[in-house]
Design a protein around this motif. Structure first.
Motif, PDB file in Angstrom:
ATOM      1  N   ALA A 254       0.832  -1.207   0.000  1.00 27.79           N
ATOM      2  CA  ALA A 254       0.000   0.000   0.000  1.00 27.79           C
ATOM      3  C   ALA A 254       0.867   1.259   0.000  1.00 27.79           C
ATOM      4  O   ALA A 254       0.547   2.259  -0.659  1.00 27.79           O
ATOM      5  CB  ALA A 254      -0.927  -0.005   1.211  1.00 27.79           C
ATOM      6  N   LEU A 255       1.979   1.220   0.744  1.00 29.67           N
ATOM      7  CA  LEU A 255       2.901   2.357   0.740  1.00 29.67           C
ATOM      8  C   LEU A 255       3.422   2.617  -0.671  1.00 29.67           C
ATOM      9  O   LEU A 255       3.573   3.770  -1.086  1.00 29.67           O
ATOM     10  CB  LEU A 255       4.072   2.082   1.681  1.00 29.67           C
ATOM     11  N   SER A 256       3.660   1.543  -1.419  1.00 29.29           N
ATOM     12  CA  SER A 256       4.181   1.686  -2.776  1.00 29.29           C
ATOM     13  C   SER A 256       3.185   2.360  -3.706  1.00 29.29           C
ATOM     14  O   SER A 256       3.555   3.172  -4.556  1.00 29.29           O
ATOM     15  CB  SER A 256       4.559   0.307  -3.342  1.00 29.29           C
ATOM     16  N   VAL A 257       1.917   2.013  -3.550  1.00 30.99           N
ATOM     17  CA  VAL A 257       0.891   2.634  -4.384  1.00 30.99           C
ATOM     18  C   VAL A 257       0.855   4.142  -4.138  1.00 30.99           C
ATOM     19  O   VAL A 257       0.847   4.950  -5.075  1.00 30.99           O
ATOM     20  CB  VAL A 257      -0.489   2.001  -4.110  1.00 30.99           C
ATOM     21  N   GLY A 258       0.852   4.538  -2.850  1.00 33.21           N
ATOM     22  CA  GLY A 258       0.851   5.965  -2.528  1.00 33.21           C
ATOM     23  C   GLY A 258       2.107   6.666  -2.986  1.00 33.21           C
ATOM     24  O   GLY A 258       2.063   7.781  -3.518  1.00 33.21           O
ATOM     25  N   ALA A 259       3.260   6.005  -2.812  1.00 35.90           N
ATOM     26  CA  ALA A 259       4.532   6.599  -3.220  1.00 35.90           C
ATOM     27  C   ALA A 259       4.575   6.800  -4.733  1.00 35.90           C
ATOM     28  O   ALA A 259       4.989   7.866  -5.221  1.00 35.90           O
ATOM     29  CB  ALA A 259       5.683   5.702  -2.776  1.00 35.90           C
ATOM     30  N   ALA A 260       4.149   5.801  -5.490  1.00 37.38           N
ATOM     31  CA  ALA A 260       4.170   5.907  -6.951  1.00 37.38           C
ATOM     32  C   ALA A 260       3.262   7.036  -7.436  1.00 37.38           C
ATOM     33  O   ALA A 260       3.593   7.744  -8.399  1.00 37.38           O
ATOM     34  CB  ALA A 260       3.748   4.576  -7.569  1.00 37.38           C
ATOM     35  N   GLU A 261       2.127   7.230  -6.767  1.00 38.77           N
ATOM     36  CA  GLU A 261       1.218   8.307  -7.158  1.00 38.77           C
ATOM     37  C   GLU A 261       1.865   9.672  -6.965  1.00 38.77           C
ATOM     38  O   GLU A 261       1.764  10.557  -7.828  1.00 38.77           O
ATOM     39  CB  GLU A 261      -0.075   8.208  -6.336  1.00 38.77           C
ATOM     40  N   VAL A 262       2.553   9.849  -5.827  1.00 37.92           N
ATOM     41  CA  VAL A 262       3.191  11.140  -5.549  1.00 37.92           C
ATOM     42  C   VAL A 262       4.354  11.391  -6.508  1.00 37.92           C
ATOM     43  O   VAL A 262       4.524  12.508  -7.018  1.00 37.92           O
ATOM     44  CB  VAL A 262       3.664  11.196  -4.078  1.00 37.92           C
ATOM     45  N   VAL A 263       5.164  10.366  -6.754  1.00 40.20           N
ATOM     46  CA  VAL A 263       6.292  10.529  -7.670  1.00 40.20           C
ATOM     47  C   VAL A 263       5.788  10.911  -9.057  1.00 40.20           C
ATOM     48  O   VAL A 263       6.333  11.817  -9.713  1.00 40.20           O
ATOM     49  CB  VAL A 263       7.130   9.238  -7.730  1.00 40.20           C
TER      50      VAL A 263
END
Length: 351
Positions: A254-263
């Motif tokens: 889940a952290l990866s999904v949020g991180a990818a969206e911000v990047v």
């Protein structure tokens, strides 16, 4: 004179006794359930054929045991790939045995978790799969100790089988990949130390830094509950640092999904200005432009293993035997995408 009834007809009970397994295991194997190991299912079907077993369709329709009609699935969140995908697949697999899965969401709250476990006990669930909260209460541990249980993703110290992602070497390899490309300013977003997998993942990342000749104490780290929103917040903070990291490694689905969206929304060019490695198995990671370098976890395999372990634990309870408290590890696959490259002005290390 009418036909004599067959006196040598073979039933599921006979097959189970002859093979030394439970009647539930025989029934599942004959019905093609994936909860039985393929080699065991083949042995049961071959024995049934040799004994001339003919299924009794009426009995089959009445065979579902009320004692195992319902099982629980207790997780902290359901809006994350690691839990939503596994929950859906576990429910499908268990339903082949006529077993219904009751899903409860603790929101990682120990008190809420205890209330849900009490309710499940009162509802006489046969057993459950659980990803325990970080601060699980003693009464909850007592409840879990009295029924067939399978731990998923997280461990809480009970004597029970469990299925986990074997993240240690995969994360060490991810750090090594970034270091070989020339990155020394690497940031990490992961789950808290209080979670069993959080401590393992952080230890692996730090070990990877040491093996690469980098100082893990200089590494910017954000450890948060594994939600998409926390992934967004942590990544935004790291990208706003005066000495922004040149590479970001994320250790949570889940952290990866949020991180990818911000990047993606930040305007930084990937991988020219920022290399990114994410964790998990959302399909759109591969569809991103560029495709993301990923520690790919097989959530389907996690689900199959969890469902099988629970079925075996229920069989063991019915047979009066103790189930082995084994850890079953699913190894992630390091899948190279287009989101990692040498930092600007650097060249990758020569082998």
């Amino acid at each position: 004179m009418g036909k004599r009834a067959r006196s040598d007809s073979v039933g599921v009970v006979d097959l189970a006794r002859e093979l030394g397994v439970s009647t539930a295991t025989v029934s599942r194997a004959l019905n093609g359930s994936p909860a039985v190991r393929p080699e065991q299912a083949e042995r049961i079907r071959a024995h049934a054929a040799a004994r001339g077993y003919v299924p009794n369709r009426l009995a089959k329709g009445l065979s579902a045991s009320r004692s195992r009609a319902f099982v629980g699935f207790v997780v902290p969140y359901v809006d994350t790939p690691a839990y939503s995908t596994v929950a859906a697949e576990c429910a499908r697999l268990l339903s082949t045995d006529g077993t219904q899965m009751i899903l409860t969401i603790t929101e990682n709250d120990p008190e809420r978790e205890l209330r849900q476990l009490r309710e499940m006990t009162a509802s006489r669930v046969a057993g459950l799969i659980i990803s325990p909260s970080a601060g699980i209460l003693e009464e909850s541990l007592t409840i879990l100790g009295a029924m067939p249980v399978v731990e998923l993703h997280r461990a809480c110290g009970i004597r029970a089988p469990g299925v986990f992602s074997d993240d240690e070497q995969a994360l060490i390899d991810a750090v090594a990949h970034l270091a070989e490309l020339g990155h020394s300013e690497i940031a990490y977003v992961g789950t808290p130390r209080e979670l069993s997998h959080g401590a393992i993942r952080l230890g692996a990342v730090r070990r990877g830094m040491e093996l690469a000749g980098l100082d893990p104490d200089r590494m910017p780290i954000r450890l948060l509950e594994p939600t998409k929103e926390n992934g967004r917040v942590a990544t935004a903070e790291l990208l706003a640092m005066p000495n922004r990291p040149t590479a970001l490694l994320v250790g949570g689905g889940a952290l990866s999904v949020g991180a990818a969206e911000v990047v993606r929304a930040s305007g930084f060019r990937v991988p020219d200005e920022l290399s990114l490695i994410v964790y998990g198995d959302p399909e759109w990671f591969a569809l991103s432009n560029p495709s993301l370098t990923t520690l790919r976890v097989s959530y389907a395999e996690l689900a199959r293993t969890a469902a099988r372990l629970l079925s075996e634990a229920l069989d063991a309870r019915e047979s009066g035997v103790e189930v082995a408290a084994e850890r079953h590890l699913i190894t992630p696959e390091f899948r190279l995408g287009g989101s990692t490259a040498p930092p600007s002005g650097h060249h990758p290390r020569l082998p």
